[in-house]
Design an enzyme around this catalytic site. Structure first.
Site, PDB file in Angstrom:
ATOM      1  CD  GLU A  98      -2.969  -1.191   2.243  1.00  0.00           C
ATOM      2  OE1 GLU A  98      -2.928  -0.288   3.095  1.00  0.00           O
ATOM      3  OE2 GLU A  98      -3.819  -2.085   2.240  1.00  0.00           O
TER       4      GLU A  98
ATOM      5  CD  GLU B 258      -3.405  -5.747   3.672  1.00  0.00           C
ATOM      6  OE1 GLU B 258      -4.078  -4.884   4.276  1.00  0.00           O
ATOM      7  OE2 GLU B 258      -2.176  -5.628   3.462  1.00  0.00           O
TER       8      GLU B 258
END
Length: 828
Positions: free
Chosen positions: A435, A513
């Site tokens: 991220e 994820e």
């Protein structure tokens, strides 16, 4: 599996500590790798206000490494780690160790390796400064040879974790991984100097390429003979290769061998077969070095249409994300604790782990090699930038995060991780970021390119990914196009793959994820709690009115109706049905300390499908029903609900048989087929008694589960994972504590305070109950049960004898358990 581990360990010990061959007159050891964890001393300060010259000798206390001082501290709202770090303390720790110089070390290379110090470590030997490493997750070594002296020598280490927060989760503090002292000759295989790959694999042969780096620290050239022996999983010699080389003075050369292993046995999650390559270096008939490298033979590939292939077999990656902490032991995780955690995941059917969001300890990868887990090895959680909605884009995710070190240290850290880990067969992918906000900016692809170059230069055999949320922004900047496999995290609308598949038909997909679902063990709510359902697939309420209003807002429902954007069931349904999606890594396998989303007084939030104790939650059994073929059935919730008589309770069942029949007090509530269903559900008026589920396949009963309504707590049940342990000083015992009624039924609401009286050669290294709101110390000899359960972890000493633990609670029948601490072979 354990026998294989023992054989490999025995072979490596033989290799590391063997003496020279019969032609050698000297009886000295040729290479030693010594665990350097004992007899350290420690001081802790709140801030970086004390220099090494001001340390007060009387304040040192003895510690055994690995050591995490944060888990020993007091949880407080005032601690600057805040909700990111679970409100645990930081500070500045100083470590020192004295050791005697061994005359046999003369004319040898002596180095020290730290597998992990959190963080901003600095190291001195005999007051000589060796260096600094900011990254708390990357191992490193220093050459001690020039600075050693006769008699006593002193190592001094500073670990500065005072600037908080510096991560988005609990990090631990101090020298929290192993320390090693290595002694070898000046002509020897260098650190991380062996690189082994396999190709052209068939039933008859596998091509093995062995690249070896050999250094010469002498002032003259050396002619050496290099022998490589390859052993199979039974320690039988498979082949031997020899060649001669001149190693120039003060230089390092790289030598490549190409050999063929006949009838190769392939590594896979089901058959994690490992070979061992042993390097022997001879000079004038004397062996001067011996080094060994375990490796497996397997092929991997990702396909844009069919997903992931292992050994030419198309399989789904059934993975979890894990942080590195071990719950009540903090970041200093003993091997036995780590192995138990991996065994729990293995039993569920998990075949892959993503190291979120940093490299783990060397022991983790060794266990994954041996146990058969595929690994996505991830290196960074942040580079430089912050998110687009933050007014200044070059300030990272947290105030004192890695963005402060990225420009100077990222290339070095990444290189060290790849070199250290690239021989681990379990690793199937490298991840250079999680991220990363940089993906959203034009600078992102330019920061990504040099990282890709480093990885491909050091290991071109594995694809590179990064976990991307806000995938539409990563697409716009071109960031995602640079990745070998596009990693989809669940954040920012990155749930759906179909649109991107149309736009990027040649893209390779992996769910890095997702899903992010919450569940607190033993807690149920029938009203859905879902963040951003409009960006995913909403889960409807189970009932119009909440059936279980008694549970705290800090707890999450175990019905799989508490999540971010998508439930566990809907996420796996999509992953399993889309052939081009290679698999998924759910968030997370285990609960982990820190990242307490709902903040004080919660020390963590319940992402895991297994709690901090290692006790499975209900969603664990959902994955077991989907990922494991062994017949099973699991009901939720439990069936002890005093005061709810007549209330309609949704009863869910996870199973992998063809059909399930549910019974209440002997009366059938109907048969339902599991065909194409992630779970089955019955609305059952609560009546105390017996709830039973029976699973049938081909008309035969293959599994069943029974819940009986419990009376009040009456006694304690203790379940030990071992009856005897090795007196190594590192072996661990897990004691599971259950509260039962007078008839032996589990009491699922019990919260009795349990005390532990420990006698004999063992110590308490962690107590836990899995309750996010329990802020009591993990290091005291008592704990309240949470929803009927708690855990005590003991660690043996090196003294043999009987370990006796008395477990007591006021008003309950007590229990005593005895474990032998003997001179047994260790699995560690």
């Amino acid at each position: 599996m354990k026998n294989s581990h023992k054989k490999i360990t025995l072979l490596l010990m033989t290799i590391l500590f063997i003496g020279c061959n019969s032609e050698t007159t000297k009886k000295e050891l040729i290479r030693q790798k010594l665990l350097f964890n004992s007899d350290w001393q420690f001081q802790l300060f709140e801030s970086d206000s004390v220099s090494k010259n001001e340390l007060v000798s009387t304040e040192w206390k003895p510690v055994q490494l690995p050591h995490d001082w944060s888990i020993e501290g007091t949880i407080s709202k005032e601690n600057p780690s805040g909700h990111f770090g679970g409100y645990f303390p930081g500070g500045v720790g100083w470590y020192q160790k004295s050791f005697k110089y061994n005359p046999d070390w003369k004319n040898k290379l002596v180095s020290i390796t730290f597998d992990g110090i959190y963080k901003d470590s600095e190291v001195w030997i005999n007051n000589h400064y060796l260096g600094k490493r900011p990254n708390g997750y990357v191992g490193f070594s220093y050459d001690l040879s020039p600075y050693l002296k006769s008699g006593n020598n002193s190592i001094l280490v500073k670990a500065d974790n005072s600037k908080q927060p510096n991560a988005r989760w609990y990090t631990g503090s101090g020298i929290y991984r192993n320390v090693w002292l290595e002694i070898k000759n000046k002509v020897s295989v260098t650190q991380w100097g062996t690189y082994i790959t396999s190709s052209n694999i068939s039933k008859e042969n596998a091509d093995i390429r062995i690249q070896t780096s050999i250094g010469n620290k002498n002032a003259e050239d050396h002619l050496v003979s290099i022998q490589i022996d390859i052993y199979d999983e039974k320690n039988q010699l498979v082949l031997k290769e020899e060649l001669d080389n001149v190693i120039p003075s003060a230089d390092t050369i790289s030598i490549q061998h190409q050999v063929q292993v006949p009838n190769p046995k392939l590594w896979s999650p089901e058959t994690p077969v490992l070979y061992t390559a042993v390097h022997k270096i001879f000079q004038e008939g004397d062996m001067i070095d011996m080094d060994s490298t375990p490796f497996g033979i397997r092929s991997i590939r990702f396909d844009a249409e069919t997903g992931f292939w292992l050994n030419d077999k198309n399989i789904k990656i059934k993975g979890v994300n894990n942080h590195q902490d071990g719950g009540p032991v903090g970041a200093a995780v003993p091997d036995d604790v780590l192995r138990r955690r991996l065994e729990i995941l293995k039993e569920m059917g998990c075949n892959a782990i993503r190291t979120a969001h940093n490299p783990f300890s060397p022991e983790f990868y060794q266990m994954c090699d041996e146990m058969g887990f595929m690994v996505m090895d991830e290196v960074f959680d942040e580079w430089i930038a912050s998110w687009p909605w933050v007014d200044y884009k070059n300030r990272g995710k947290v105030k004192y995060g890695y963005h402060q070190n990225f420009k100077k240290w990222a290339k070095r850290d990444l290189k060290d991780v790849i070199l250290r880990d690239r021989n681990h067969t379990s690793i199937i992918m490298w991840s250079v970021g999680n991220e990363i906000p940089d993906q959203c900016y034009p600078e992102g692809p330019e920061r990504l390119k040099p990282l890709l170059e480093i990885v491909r230069d050091l290991d071109a055999t594995r694809p590179i990914t990064a976990g991307c949320c806000f995938m539409h922004l990563a697409n716009d900047t071109g960031f995602s196009d640079l990745l070998d496999v596009a990693g989809y995290n669940g954040g920012g609308g990155s749930v759906f793959y179909e649109k991107d598949k149309i736009k990027y038909p040649n893209r390779k997909f992996i769910a890095t994820e997702i899903p992010h679902s919450f569940q607190t063990r033993g807690v149920y709510k029938t009203k859905t709690e879902m963040r951003s359902p409009q960006q995913g697939i909403a889960v409807p309420d189970l009932t119009e009115e909440e059936v279980f209003p008694e549970f705290s807002k800090f707890y999450s429902s175990s019905y799989d109706n508490s999540s971010v954007r998508i439930s566990a069931r809907d996420s796996w349904r999509r992953t399993d049905s889309l052939a081009y999606v290679a698999g998924e890594f759910r968030w997370t396998g285990f609960d982990y300390l820190g990242e307490a989303i709902k903040k004080w007084p919660s020390r963590f939030w319940s992402f895991g499908i297994v709690d901090l104790c290692g006790f499975p939650k209900d969603t664990y059994y959902f994955y077991k029903s989907q990922w494991n073929d062994e017949p099973m059935v699991h009901m939720l919730p439990h069936w002890t609900w005093p005061g709810k008589e007549g209330t309609i309770i949704p009863v869910w069942v996870y199973a992998n048989s063809e059909e399930i029949e549910l019974f209440l007090n002997g009366k059938s509530l109907g048969v339902k087929s599991t065909n194409n269903k992630m779970n089955l559900s019955w609305d059952v008026p609560y009546t105390p008694g017996e709830l039973k589920a029976i699973g049938r396949t081909d008309g035969k009963i293959v599994s069943q589960q029974v819940y009986k309504t419990a009376h009040k707590p009456a006694k304690i049940e203790v379940i030990s994972d071992k009856k005897e342990v090795a007196a190594t000083g590192t072996s661990c015992i897990h004691l599971e504590i259950n509260i039962l009624d007078k008839d032996g039924n589990f009491v699922p609401y019990a919260d009795n305070l349990i005390s532990f009286d420990i006698k004999g050669p063992a110590k308490n290294i962690g107590v836990e109950n899995g309750d996010p709101l329990d802020l009591s110390s993990n290091k005291i000899n008592q704990r309240k049960a949470f929803n009927g359960k708690c855990l005590l972890i003991l660690q043996s000493t090196k003294k043999e004898g009987e370990i006796i633990v008395d477990i007591k609670s006021e008003g309950l029948k007590s229990q005593q358990i005895s474990i032998s601490n003997n001179n047994l072979p260790s699995n560690n």
